[in-house]
Design a protein around this motif. Structure first.
Motif, mmCIF file in Angstrom:
data_model
loop_
_atom_site.group_PDB
_atom_site.id
_atom_site.type_symbol
_atom_site.label_atom_id
_atom_site.label_comp_id
_atom_site.label_asym_id
_atom_site.label_seq_id
_atom_site.Cartn_x
_atom_site.Cartn_y
_atom_site.Cartn_z
ATOM 1 N N LEU A 283 0.881 23.854 33.880
ATOM 2 C CA LEU A 283 2.276 23.507 34.139
ATOM 3 C C LEU A 283 2.382 22.118 34.759
ATOM 4 O O LEU A 283 3.224 21.309 34.372
ATOM 5 C CB LEU A 283 2.950 24.547 35.036
ATOM 6 N N GLY A 284 1.509 21.816 35.706
ATOM 7 C CA GLY A 284 1.509 20.489 36.317
ATOM 8 C C GLY A 284 1.239 19.386 35.305
ATOM 9 O O GLY A 284 1.878 18.332 35.328
ATOM 10 N N SER B 295 5.583 15.176 30.510
ATOM 11 C CA SER B 295 7.029 15.029 30.311
ATOM 12 C C SER B 295 7.573 13.826 31.063
ATOM 13 O O SER B 295 8.368 13.037 30.521
ATOM 14 C CB SER B 295 7.733 16.309 30.770
ATOM 15 N N MET B 296 7.146 13.647 32.299
ATOM 16 C CA MET B 296 7.633 12.521 33.106
ATOM 17 C C MET B 296 7.162 11.184 32.531
ATOM 18 O O MET B 296 7.934 10.229 32.462
ATOM 19 C CB MET B 296 7.192 12.677 34.558
ATOM 20 N N GLN C 233 4.333 18.962 33.099
ATOM 21 C CA GLN C 233 5.350 18.217 33.838
ATOM 22 C C GLN C 233 4.997 16.739 33.903
ATOM 23 O O GLN C 233 5.861 15.870 33.727
ATOM 24 C CB GLN C 233 5.515 18.793 35.248
ATOM 25 N N GLY C 234 3.742 16.445 34.132
ATOM 26 C CA GLY C 234 3.298 15.056 34.175
ATOM 27 C C GLY C 234 3.481 14.356 32.838
ATOM 28 O O GLY C 234 3.967 13.223 32.780
#
Length: 151
Positions: free
Chosen positions: A11-12, A18-19, A15-16
């Motif tokens: 998940l991390g 995606s950012m 998210q990374g």
């Protein structure tokens, strides 16, 4: 505090990723004198061609009013035109101009370059299983978001 599990790490990483992708898009849009939302609208037109405003709103998951504002700015900059829909008098057809098509072509070229750079050392036989897993995660995330919107 979150537990340190493989799922937490995945998940991390998502998210990374995606950012980083969002930041890259924002930087590209700024260099081009655009906003990410306008880039998304032009990308949609590049993929599907001219379409009615209401379909653009649905495709971009925004309100028709938001699309109107985006199209206003893109028409002012010469990237799109508006016209009466030939089959539906109540609908406005949004069409990319040559300038809009050229913008989308530059964006596509950048994406192609990113694909080459990103996956140059990635074993080809691992791409399909990765695609399948990411598709499952994406669909599950869409389900969870949709369920949360209903509550």
């Amino acid at each position: 505090m979150t537990s340190d599990t493989p799922a937490t790490a995945v998940l991390g990483l998502l998210q990374g990723i995606s950012m980083v992708l969002a930041e890259d898009l924002a930087e590209f849009a700024e260099r081009e004198g655009m906003t990410p939302a306008r880039v998304h609208l032009l990308w949609a037109l590049g993929e599907e061609g001219a379409m009615p405003s209401h379909r653009l709103a649905k495709r971009l998951d925004v309100t028709p009013r938001t699309v109107t504002g985006l199209v206003d700015r893109l028409a002012e900059s010469g990237h799109v035109t508006r016209s009466a829909h030939p089959d539906d008098r109540r609908s406005t057809l949004v069409t990319p101009t040559k300038k809009g098509d050229a913008f989308t072509a530059r964006l596509q070229a950048m994406q192609d370059e990113l694909l080459r750079d990103l996956f140059t050392d990635f074993p080809a036989e691992r791409l399909e299983p990765l695609r399948i897993d990411l598709t499952r995660l994406f669909e599950r995330m869409q389900e969870l978001v949709a369920a949360a919107k209903q509550h």
